[in-house]
Motif scaffolding. Structure first.
Motif, mmCIF file in Angstrom:
data_model
loop_
_atom_site.group_PDB
_atom_site.id
_atom_site.type_symbol
_atom_site.label_atom_id
_atom_site.label_comp_id
_atom_site.label_asym_id
_atom_site.label_seq_id
_atom_site.Cartn_x
_atom_site.Cartn_y
_atom_site.Cartn_z
ATOM 1 N N TRP A 172 0.878 -1.165 0.000
ATOM 2 C CA TRP A 172 0.000 0.000 0.000
ATOM 3 C C TRP A 172 0.915 1.214 0.000
ATOM 4 O O TRP A 172 1.691 1.419 0.944
ATOM 5 N N VAL A 173 0.842 1.983 -1.074
ATOM 6 C CA VAL A 173 1.855 3.006 -1.355
ATOM 7 C C VAL A 173 1.225 4.393 -1.385
ATOM 8 O O VAL A 173 0.194 4.599 -2.041
ATOM 9 N N GLN A 174 1.853 5.328 -0.692
ATOM 10 C CA GLN A 174 1.436 6.725 -0.745
ATOM 11 C C GLN A 174 2.280 7.443 -1.794
ATOM 12 O O GLN A 174 3.508 7.425 -1.735
ATOM 13 N N VAL A 175 1.600 8.073 -2.750
ATOM 14 C CA VAL A 175 2.263 8.858 -3.786
ATOM 15 C C VAL A 175 1.928 10.328 -3.575
ATOM 16 O O VAL A 175 0.761 10.681 -3.383
ATOM 17 N N ALA A 176 2.933 11.180 -3.593
ATOM 18 C CA ALA A 176 2.729 12.618 -3.451
ATOM 19 C C ALA A 176 3.750 13.348 -4.310
ATOM 20 O O ALA A 176 4.943 12.997 -4.305
ATOM 21 N N ASP A 177 3.299 14.311 -5.076
ATOM 22 C CA ASP A 177 4.176 15.122 -5.933
ATOM 23 C C ASP A 177 5.024 14.256 -6.862
ATOM 24 O O ASP A 177 6.201 14.527 -7.081
ATOM 25 N N GLY A 178 4.411 13.188 -7.395
ATOM 26 C CA GLY A 178 5.095 12.351 -8.364
ATOM 27 C C GLY A 178 6.094 11.381 -7.777
ATOM 28 O O GLY A 178 6.811 10.714 -8.523
ATOM 29 N N ARG A 179 6.150 11.269 -6.462
ATOM 30 C CA ARG A 179 7.141 10.414 -5.818
ATOM 31 C C ARG A 179 6.476 9.406 -4.876
ATOM 32 O O ARG A 179 5.405 9.660 -4.336
ATOM 33 N N ILE A 180 7.157 8.294 -4.669
ATOM 34 C CA ILE A 180 6.761 7.345 -3.639
ATOM 35 C C ILE A 180 7.155 7.962 -2.300
ATOM 36 O O ILE A 180 8.337 8.121 -1.989
ATOM 37 N N ALA A 181 6.152 8.345 -1.513
ATOM 38 C CA ALA A 181 6.416 9.042 -0.255
ATOM 39 C C ALA A 181 6.516 8.079 0.929
ATOM 40 O O ALA A 181 7.197 8.367 1.915
ATOM 41 N N GLY A 182 5.840 6.952 0.846
ATOM 42 C CA GLY A 182 5.861 5.962 1.905
ATOM 43 C C GLY A 182 5.052 4.747 1.500
ATOM 44 O O GLY A 182 4.278 4.800 0.546
ATOM 45 N N PHE A 183 5.214 3.645 2.217
ATOM 46 C CA PHE A 183 4.460 2.434 1.889
ATOM 47 C C PHE A 183 4.544 1.431 3.020
ATOM 48 O O PHE A 183 5.415 1.501 3.890
ATOM 49 N N SER A 184 3.593 0.492 2.997
ATOM 50 C CA SER A 184 3.547 -0.604 3.963
ATOM 51 C C SER A 184 3.371 -1.910 3.206
ATOM 52 O O SER A 184 2.665 -1.968 2.196
ATOM 53 N N THR A 185 3.995 -2.960 3.717
ATOM 54 C CA THR A 185 3.931 -4.286 3.095
ATOM 55 C C THR A 185 3.121 -5.236 3.970
ATOM 56 O O THR A 185 3.260 -5.237 5.192
ATOM 57 N N TYR A 186 2.285 -6.046 3.320
ATOM 58 C CA TYR A 186 1.456 -7.034 4.003
ATOM 59 C C TYR A 186 1.744 -8.402 3.384
ATOM 60 O O TYR A 186 1.600 -8.577 2.173
ATOM 61 N N MET A 187 2.115 -9.378 4.219
ATOM 62 C CA MET A 187 2.472 -10.706 3.709
ATOM 63 C C MET A 187 1.228 -11.562 3.491
ATOM 64 O O MET A 187 1.206 -12.766 3.770
ATOM 65 N N THR A 188 0.191 -10.982 2.946
ATOM 66 C CA THR A 188 -1.102 -11.654 2.824
ATOM 67 C C THR A 188 -1.027 -12.911 1.974
ATOM 68 O O THR A 188 -1.489 -13.987 2.375
ATOM 69 N N GLY A 189 -0.469 -12.794 0.788
ATOM 70 C CA GLY A 189 -0.400 -13.943 -0.109
ATOM 71 C C GLY A 189 0.463 -15.061 0.434
ATOM 72 O O GLY A 189 0.116 -16.250 0.338
ATOM 73 N N GLU A 190 1.593 -14.706 1.023
ATOM 74 C CA GLU A 190 2.487 -15.729 1.569
ATOM 75 C C GLU A 190 1.864 -16.402 2.787
ATOM 76 O O GLU A 190 1.964 -17.628 2.961
ATOM 77 N N LEU A 191 1.229 -15.616 3.642
ATOM 78 C CA LEU A 191 0.556 -16.210 4.800
ATOM 79 C C LEU A 191 -0.522 -17.198 4.364
ATOM 80 O O LEU A 191 -0.655 -18.291 4.931
ATOM 81 N N PHE A 192 -1.299 -16.824 3.358
ATOM 82 C CA PHE A 192 -2.336 -17.721 2.862
ATOM 83 C C PHE A 192 -1.715 -19.042 2.375
ATOM 84 O O PHE A 192 -2.189 -20.129 2.721
ATOM 85 N N ALA A 193 -0.644 -18.942 1.584
ATOM 86 C CA ALA A 193 -0.014 -20.145 1.036
ATOM 87 C C ALA A 193 0.567 -21.023 2.136
ATOM 88 O O ALA A 193 0.409 -22.259 2.127
#
Length: 344
Positions: A172-193
């Motif tokens: 989940w990525v925050q974009v501001a002024d054309g740049r990647i400003a911040g983001f968070s990662t969730y291991m959802t797919g790997e946890l499911f597998a």
């Protein structure tokens, strides 16, 4: 087996301007692009960085030759760029992470280079590190190229957007002024597998038996609702319900995986939408990823009363083009000004 597809946009008047490589852990995809970032041809094979024809640098060289050696021979002066896990510590050459905020220019300025056995130069994009100091750090490698491609499609998105990227490790990525400003990662797919394949939860799930569409939808919805109503620390208890819902016949065995999917996706959505709520009012939510998986996320988002502004497919080719343009690899004769510009 290699797969080659020629795009309908490709004509004799479209001159190739770039060879772009999306090189991940399990697969390698190549794109022959013209000066407007249109795909003239694309190919893919299974030679990701963990499945090379042979170990070491020679294996990367061999994988590249197998995929697009004829492109390299036919177009000896075309620039070649690559993104993804090929730039990791386990890749062909390491391209260290750049820090947020980051855009295509940041990636180009800190890119790594590698030379093939035949003397061809390849520019490799770095990943991105988000380490605000006040929270846990996060990294991405490959998604930054996809984001660059998405932002090139819409100037409004480049100004301000939230980008959700479902997958093994969802972003989940925050974009501001054309740049990647911040983001968070969730291991959802790997946890499911892992839970489905290697835990007690999967023992009641029959292999090769599909749930009916009605049972699938109902089980997924139950998982989503469980996530919506969860209190602090409830997830481990709700995970065990994957087993007890089967034991008590509340759900048929073939639907249990869909409950588990809904539960994990629901918890991700609950957290991700909280991040979106902290962004400026009206921030558009974009989905980028596999169409089938994005459809599942759309179902979950609908339960939360949210509709994405757009759902995008593979934006990596356009992102590789943006990266090459920012690095100055595309001449003015081969790249249109609009396609070079990554942000307003």
């Amino acid at each position: 087996m290699d797969r080659t597809v020629t795009s309908s946009a490709g004509t004799t008047s479209n001159r190739p301007a770039l060879i772009g490589l999306d090189w991940g852990t399990s697969s390698l995809r190549g794109f022959l692009l013209d000066g407007s970032a249109r795909i003239l041809a694309e190919r893919s094979n299974g030679h990701g960085i963990q499945n090379l024809p042979q170990p070491g640098a020679a294996g990367f060289d061999a994988a590249l030759t197998l995929l697009c050696g004829d492109w390299l021979d036919t177009h000896p002066t075309l620039p070649v760029v690559a993104g993804g896990m090929v730039g990791s510590a386990q890749g062909w050459v390491e391209a260290p992470y750049v820090t947020t905020p980051a855009d295509a220019t940041t990636l180009a300025d800190q890119a790594a280079r590698v030379e093939t056995a035949a003397g061809r130069q390849i520019l490799i994009a770095p990943g991105v590190l988000h380490d605000p100091g006040t929270a846990i750090p996060d990294v991405m490698r490959g998604e930054e190229i996809q984001i660059a491609g998405a932002l090139a499609e819409n100037a409004g998105w480049a100004r301000n957007a939230c980008v959700a990227m479902p997958g093994t490790h969802s972003k989940w990525v925050q974009v501001a002024d054309g740049r990647i400003a911040g983001f968070s990662t969730y291991m959802t797919g790997e946890l499911f597998a892992v839970l489905k394949t290697h835990s007690l939860l999967g023992r009641l799930m029959p292999a090769g038996v599909d749930a009916t569409p009605e049972d699938e939808e109902a089980a997924f919805a139950i998982g989503i609702r469980a996530a919506q109503s969860a209190g602090p620390g409830d997830l481990p208890h709700q995970l065990f319900a994957t087993r007890t819902l089967g034991l008590t016949k509340r759900l048929p065995p073939e639907a249990l995986a869909h409950y588990l999917s809904g539960l994990l996706i629901g918890h991700e959505l609950r957290s991700g939408l909280a991040l979106l709520a902290e962004m400026p009012a009206g921030t558009p939510l974009l989905l980028i990823g596999d169409p089938a998986l994005c459809r599942r996320y759309n179902r979950g988002l609908a339960a939360f009363g949210t509709t994405p502004a757009a759902q995008l497919g593979n934006t990596a080719p356009r992102g590789l083009f943006q990266f090459a343009a920012a690095a100055g690899l595309l001449s003015s004769a081969s790249a249109t000004p609009s396609s070079i510009k990554s942000a307003p």
